[in-house]
Design a protein around this motif. Structure first.
Motif, short mmCIF file in Angstrom:
data_model
loop_
_atom_site.label_atom_id
_atom_site.label_comp_id
_atom_site.label_asym_id
_atom_site.label_seq_id
_atom_site.Cartn_x
_atom_site.Cartn_y
_atom_site.Cartn_z
N ALA A 124 10.09 3.21 10.60
CA ALA A 124 9.28 1.90 10.14
C ALA A 124 9.04 2.21 8.46
CB ALA A 124 7.84 1.78 10.85
N ALA A 125 9.18 1.17 7.60
CA ALA A 125 8.96 1.09 6.28
C ALA A 125 7.59 0.88 6.13
CB ALA A 125 9.75 0.09 5.64
N LYS A 126 7.00 1.82 5.55
CA LYS A 126 5.32 1.65 5.43
C LYS A 126 4.87 2.65 4.29
CE LYS A 126 4.47 4.29 9.86
NZ LYS A 126 3.61 4.28 10.82
N PRO A 127 3.64 2.70 4.00
CA PRO A 127 2.56 1.74 4.61
C PRO A 127 2.16 0.63 3.91
CG PRO A 127 1.64 3.44 3.21
CD PRO A 127 3.25 3.61 3.04
N LEU A 128 1.46 -0.34 4.30
CA LEU A 128 1.00 -1.63 3.57
C LEU A 128 0.10 -0.96 2.54
CD1 LEU A 128 -0.35 -4.35 3.89
CD2 LEU A 128 -2.14 -3.56 5.54
N GLY A 129 0.26 -1.91 1.54
CA GLY A 129 -0.37 -1.37 0.16
C GLY A 129 0.74 -1.43 -0.67
N GLY A 183 5.57 8.40 11.54
CA GLY A 183 4.51 9.31 10.94
C GLY A 183 5.13 10.71 10.87
N SER A 184 5.83 11.04 11.74
CA SER A 184 5.91 12.34 11.79
C SER A 184 7.29 12.75 10.67
CB SER A 184 6.55 12.99 12.90
OG SER A 184 8.15 13.18 13.32
N LEU A 185 8.09 11.55 10.28
CA LEU A 185 8.94 11.65 9.04
C LEU A 185 7.89 11.56 7.63
CD1 LEU A 185 11.72 9.01 10.18
CD2 LEU A 185 11.44 11.54 10.93
N TYR A 186 7.10 10.71 7.79
CA TYR A 186 6.45 10.62 6.34
C TYR A 186 5.55 11.96 5.96
CZ TYR A 186 7.63 5.89 6.06
OH TYR A 186 8.19 4.49 5.84
N GLU A 202 -5.37 3.20 11.57
CA GLU A 202 -4.37 2.75 12.59
C GLU A 202 -4.12 1.08 12.39
OE1 GLU A 202 -3.13 4.63 15.40
OE2 GLU A 202 -1.72 3.04 15.53
N GLN A 203 -5.11 0.44 11.89
CA GLN A 203 -5.20 -1.02 11.61
C GLN A 203 -4.55 -1.51 10.44
OE1 GLN A 203 -5.28 -1.36 14.88
NE2 GLN A 203 -6.57 -3.27 14.91
N THR A 204 -4.08 -0.61 9.63
CA THR A 204 -3.65 -0.72 8.36
C THR A 204 -2.44 0.04 8.01
OG1 THR A 204 -5.26 0.73 7.31
CG2 THR A 204 -5.94 -1.54 7.35
N VAL A 205 -2.63 1.22 7.48
CA VAL A 205 -1.33 2.16 7.16
C VAL A 205 -0.62 2.92 8.24
CG1 VAL A 205 -2.41 2.50 4.67
CG2 VAL A 205 -3.14 4.05 6.56
N GLU A 206 -1.48 2.88 9.44
CA GLU A 206 -0.77 3.74 10.45
C GLU A 206 -0.20 5.19 9.96
OE1 GLU A 206 1.67 1.41 13.42
OE2 GLU A 206 1.33 -0.13 12.42
N LEU A 207 -0.85 5.84 8.89
CA LEU A 207 -0.32 6.98 8.59
C LEU A 207 -1.73 7.87 8.29
CD1 LEU A 207 2.48 6.57 6.03
CD2 LEU A 207 2.64 7.42 8.24
N PRO A 208 -1.65 9.12 8.47
CA PRO A 208 -2.56 10.02 8.08
C PRO A 208 -2.94 9.87 6.68
CG PRO A 208 -0.87 11.33 8.89
CD PRO A 208 -0.59 9.87 9.03
N ILE A 222 -6.44 0.56 0.83
CA ILE A 222 -5.84 0.11 1.91
C ILE A 222 -6.59 0.11 3.40
CG2 ILE A 222 -4.02 -0.51 3.28
CD1 ILE A 222 -3.92 -1.82 0.57
N PRO A 223 -6.88 1.53 3.74
CA PRO A 223 -7.28 1.84 5.09
C PRO A 223 -8.63 1.37 5.45
CG PRO A 223 -6.45 3.96 4.07
CD PRO A 223 -6.57 2.62 3.03
N GLY A 224 -9.29 0.75 4.61
CA GLY A 224 -10.64 0.41 4.80
C GLY A 224 -11.78 1.36 4.84
N GLU A 225 -12.90 1.12 4.85
CA GLU A 225 -13.93 1.96 4.59
C GLU A 225 -15.10 1.86 5.54
OE1 GLU A 225 -17.30 2.57 0.86
OE2 GLU A 225 -15.63 1.06 0.60
#
Lengths: 387, 387
Positions: free
Chosen positions: A154-159, A365-368, B48-54, B66-69
């Motif tokens: 997946a291409a991400k993240p949003l933002g 995620g595990s790639l990012y 989880e609901q935005t960037v889906e990345l840690p 982006i991830p919200g507060e």
């Protein structure tokens, strides 16, 4: 769409009003409260989902034909019963929203009713059609006929901007991944508007393919407001995309069927919102919703949360989804199971062995988490090529 | 639709990519398992609901915006916590499917997360618009400005011919009911195809109105496959209908928004499938889904299962839905609560007193149980007129 007049189509879509030999058979697991009679509960479903009236208010002809018949009822465990209900297909017609209504519409508001099985009438499968590409067609699009699992990320993240997302797409394509999809939360936000994102990401992947001689595909996220869905599909096609991501429960399952039937794009379905249906004693079994229903509605691949990842999803459901997506179902093509949601590259050999070659692995995620995205993606590819 | 080119609209819909002063605030009730940290659970939702990345995989700019507060987190009961998450509105854009995704998409697949409150940013309300008629407009359509509850019933059952359904519509109109809607399972089945049903039922109601000098309205069920939704709305308008029934969760919530925005028809929303979201510790609170979300998506009235009827629905939810549909919400018009699902005419005085005049009562089965439909419907009308 369809060239006939509105009235011709409205008239033509139901084929007959005579009782049909074809039946739609649904299996529910009923959980009964103390004192609740499973026979009454099964009969109540048959009425609630069709006539919404007690038998005393019906003519004999309608009472006989419409409410559906409880053809089996057997104890499963102490408080659970397996009920099979059989309906005349006339209750559904050629209409996926009405099918959903019959399966779980009003009874969603009751308790202890879990839909576990659909026996599909051939006429309904012929109408719904299912995947346009399926496992074989998607392999052909990717140039990977040889029977190893497909690689998806997946291409991400949003933002990120469209340019930044395109750069990531390029890195994944340089590493030779098969399908690079938008993250499912990328819609038409100001940070990376749809048209610009599709143009840049598709171009980045095409450029990378030209360099490597590879055949990576970019699948944009089509999930969109209703009046823009067809336009975005056209835009993706015009940009050269061969497939797209869609979250059918966000736009309506029938909207996905329609895009699959008319756009020429391969469809990767995302399970956003699906968890609302996944309760132990009430809802729609995951393998039925993500396996059968997403498949007959046109998904060429179905993403689901793999066991042991970020989501509490049981392995039995994963296995059952894989099986439902691949099994014989009339003339409906099989679709790729796409386990995701937190698979680690290190675990891939286990999952390849467990799930088999006709699987598309989605790893994001595990790639990012690694410094060099090209190298991380290349390790993903190598792990799958080693098998 | 909109006269601008696809690209102009795709470019124009997000207004800016700079951080917005407007925030979308969501309240969740979190149920924690033993050892589960509520702070971590709230942060996990925001990611989880935005960037889906840690966080470690994000640039500082994205991690900030982006991830919200998590702006509040307080214990509700021993294992339950109330968490408020605040998002930049850029994460949604002008996009109802993406709003649903942000509210409950991926986290539907987790556990112990109940969405209980949305604080609506004015820009999102301005985009969504809500009901086109609302309580006042629907009263005007029915010619009932005086502040008594409205009377609604359903033409049924599925299985009758269009002529037979039209006869029932005529009987209800002769008795002076305000709105006669299709049962929500009437789609385009061969037994009473949509076009024929609409023509006959609308004509039957018009003829009865001409006889009585009354003003009953017939609302056909528009719920349909995606490519036929606009056509059926046109067909209903052309036949003279002023409103329609729609099950938004069967066709997609945004499809309802679109029909409400473009068809000129008043919209009565049906809760088919909604129960999937109504679990005690996981889902979307009924008053939020049927109250706020159905309202902002364009419902002029929202049907819900009244307490004590055929569905196990708590009175607190009914009261909360009534309140949400009527309360002040920016410039969004209030919508009629439409309790149904097994109200008996004998109980009406109690419910009128309890729910107040800005209610539309939907009574079906208890009329059909009586021998003379005109008399039964007249008793329904008289009970409401007596108040």
């Amino acid at each position: 769409v369809d060239g006939r007049s509105v009235e011709a189509r409205q008239r033509a879509s139901p084929s007959t009003s005579r009782p049909s030999a074809e039946r739609l058979r649904l299996t529910y697991l009923l959980t009964c409260q103390a004192g609740e009679d499973p026979h009454a509960k099964a009969r109540d479903i048959a009425h609630e989902q069709t006539v919404e009236l007690p038998a005393a208010c019906l003519s004999p002809e309608i009472a006989e034909r419409i409410p559906g018949e409880v053809t089996a009822l057997e104890a499963s465990t102490e408080s659970r019963w397996r009920a099979v209900l059989s309906y005349d297909v006339v209750t559904v017609g050629e209409d996926l929203p009405q099918l959903l209504n019959l399966l779980f519409g009003n009874i969603s508001l009751k308790r202890g009713i879990l839909l576990t099985e659909i026996e599909w009438p051939p006429s309904l499968l012929a109408y719904l059609q299912g995947p346009r590409f399926g496992i074989e067609g998607l392999r052909a699009l990717c140039g990977r006929p040889e029977g190893r699992p497909l690689l998806c990320t997946a291409a991400k993240p949003l933002g990120l901007s469209a340019t930044e997302l395109a750069h990531r797409c390029s890195q994944f394509a340089l590493a030779g991944l098969d399908i690079i999809k938008d993250d499912h939360g990328l819609a038409n936000q100001a940070t990376a508007p749809f048209a610009e994102r599709v143009a840049r990401c598709q171009e980045a992947v095409a450029t990378a393919n030209a360099r490597t001689g590879g055949n990576s595909l970019y699948f944009p996220n089509l999930t969109a407001p209703a009046p823009e869905l067809a336009e975005r599909a056209e835009l993706a096609r015009a940009a050269g995309c061969r497939g797209a991501l869609l979250s059918p429960l966000l736009v309506g399952l029938d909207s996905m069927r329609w895009v699959a039937a008319t756009s020429g794009l391969a469809i990767l379905a995302h399970p956003s919102l699906a968890g609302a249906f996944f309760h132990e004693t009430h809802g729609i079994a995951p393998e039925l919703l993500l396996g059968d229903l997403f498949r007959v509605a046109g998904s060429d691949g179905v993403i689901y949360p793999n066991v042991g990842g970020r989501f509490p999803f049981p392995e039995s459901a994963c296995i059952a989804i894989n099986s439902r997506l691949r099994q014989r179902l009339g003339n409906v093509r099989p679709a790729f199971p796409v386990p995701g949601g937190g698979i680690d590259v290190a675990q891939l050999p286990y999952w390849i062995d467990r799930y088999g070659p006709d699987t598309m692995f989605l790893i994001g995620g595990s790639l990012y988490a690694q410094a060099d995205l090209v190298q991380a993606a290349a390790r993903f590819r190598e792990a799958v090529e080693r098998g």
